[in-house]
Scaffold this active site. Structure first.
Site, short mmCIF file in Angstrom:
data_model
loop_
_atom_site.label_atom_id
_atom_site.label_comp_id
_atom_site.label_asym_id
_atom_site.label_seq_id
_atom_site.Cartn_x
_atom_site.Cartn_y
_atom_site.Cartn_z
N GLY A 170 -47.74 24.91 -115.15
CA GLY A 170 -46.40 25.42 -114.94
C GLY A 170 -45.83 25.87 -116.25
O GLY A 170 -46.48 25.78 -117.29
N SER A 171 -44.61 26.37 -116.23
CA SER A 171 -44.02 26.87 -117.46
C SER A 171 -42.53 26.58 -117.47
O SER A 171 -41.86 26.67 -116.44
CB SER A 171 -44.25 28.38 -117.59
OG SER A 171 -43.56 28.89 -118.72
N ASN A 172 -42.03 26.21 -118.64
CA ASN A 172 -40.61 26.05 -118.83
C ASN A 172 -40.01 27.29 -119.48
O ASN A 172 -38.86 27.28 -119.89
CB ASN A 172 -40.33 24.83 -119.71
CG ASN A 172 -40.77 23.54 -119.05
OD1 ASN A 172 -40.77 23.45 -117.83
ND2 ASN A 172 -41.14 22.56 -119.83
N GLY A 173 -40.80 28.34 -119.64
CA GLY A 173 -40.32 29.60 -120.17
C GLY A 173 -39.99 30.54 -119.03
O GLY A 173 -40.86 30.87 -118.22
#
Length: 372
Positions: A170-173
């Site tokens: 996943g990505s927090n960007g």
């Protein structure tokens, strides 16, 4: 040249100057005043001397950065920067001048409690701080852990502990274009995946001169605004990519009458660089560290007598582990990107600046007033 320091209601420094160089000096000055103890601890950690006043608990770290050649790599990178990008090198020198001015006579209570005085920063020190801050932020600690887990539990067990596989990715960007916002402006979000630190690794600041006016988060001890910034027309944010950009090599080493040799992949023994350094430890005897570097990289675990900790080995010369990381090989730490980021006016400018980055590897998102 002139400049001024203003503070808003939250104490955040807003710096203004007639030029980028004077602005860098002001940034160094205010950083030393606000974060003097923090950046001095980071300077000592970067050069492997923190145990001299923090005690034996920091010895293992000091040994690691000495063996990994962090300070020497920073010197190499700054020398290359002076040759290829003298403007950026001079800008960093101005920042260091400000740091030394701010540390002169610094009265932070931590210095008195530790019984030390602030030291002097060199032009390459910000690069060493950057390297030290990110040394464990890449792949090699996880590689060592996986190897250890496989040796103890078997190769199939490693997957049971994985946090970076398809099921957990996943990505927090995030980037939301202006087409989906009320204001018509893009919205970006980043996450540097930093550990919980006190004080934090970032410092809110505003840097303003005729060339640019940028607000964002600076890394204390490093000039400019690297990871999170807004120039008024474009903003950027990073998310750590957890990229694999460090290599570990199992080395076979042996002592000879002339020094140390390492067995190459072609089966030929070749001379390895070797010297010793002394780490001072508060309240204890100094510790002598043997620093060895092969053609693959600095040896960070073990030596000619084998791996640290008595790890069982079978047959052949004893094992050691060398670390190969990009700045040690290329002499480039990516600091040439810092001024172009401050001068960016749009996403294309941020992209061009990002091309100059070398380490660490991050996902960088940018959005400008056009909504892109």
């Amino acid at each position: 040249m002139s400049g001024a320091i203003f503070r808003d209601a939250w104490g955040i420094p807003h710096l203004r100057a007639d030029g980028a160089r004077e602005l860098a000096r002001l940034q160094g000055l205010v950083t030393a005043r606000d974060r003097g103890w923090q950046i001095e601890v980071e300077r000592h950690r970067a050069q492997g001397s923190s145990a001299s006043f923090l005690g034996a608990g920091e010895l293992s770290w000091d040994v690691l950065v000495r063996r990994a050649r962090i300070a020497d790599t920073a010197r190499r990178c700054f020398a290359r920067l002076e040759e290829r990008d003298p403007e950026t090198a001079d800008w960093i020198r101005a920042y260091v001048t400000g740091v030394n001015e701010g540390l002169d006579g610094h009265d932070a209570p931590e210095f008195a409690r530790a019984g030390v005085l602030p030291g002097r920063w060199e032009p390459w020190t910000p690069l060493a701080v950057w390297l030290s801050t990110h040394l464990l932020f890449a792949g090699f600690p996880a590689k060592l852990w996986r190897d250890h887990a496989a040796a103890r539990l078997g190769a199939d067990a490693v997957g049971l502990f994985a946090t970076d596989g398809p099921g957990t990715s996943g990505s927090n960007g995030w980037l939301v274009t202006g087409e989906r916002t009320v204001t018509g402006q893009g919205v970006i979000a980043g996450d540097p995946h930093r550990f919980i630190e006190d004080p934090g690794v970032y410092q809110q600041i505003r840097l303003s001169c005729p060339e640019f006016d940028v607000v964002g988060l600076a890394v204390p001890g490093v000039p400019g605004i690297a990871h999170f910034g807004h120039t008024g027309t474009v903003a950027w944010a990073i998310t750590n990519a957890m990229a694999d950009y460090q290599d570990l090599y199992r080395e076979r080493l042996r002592r000879t009458g002339a020094g140390i040799e390492a067995l190459g992949p072609d089966g030929v023994w070749r001379r390895a660089a070797r010297h010793t350094e002394t780490v001072e430890v508060a309240g204890e005897d100094p510790v002598e560290v043997e620093v060895v570097e092969t053609e693959r990289g600095p040896v960070v675990i073990g030596g000619p007598e084998g791996l640290d900790g008595g790890v069982p080995e079978s047959g052949g010369p004893p094992l050691a582990v060398a670390l190969r990381y990009p700045p040690r090989v290329t002499g480039d730490l990516g600091f040439g990107a810092l001024l172009p980021l401050l001068r960016a006016r749009g996403v294309a400018d941020v992209d061009r600046a990002a091309d100059l980055w070398a380490e660490p590897v991050n996902v960088l998102l940018a959005a400008d007033t056009e909504g892109g």
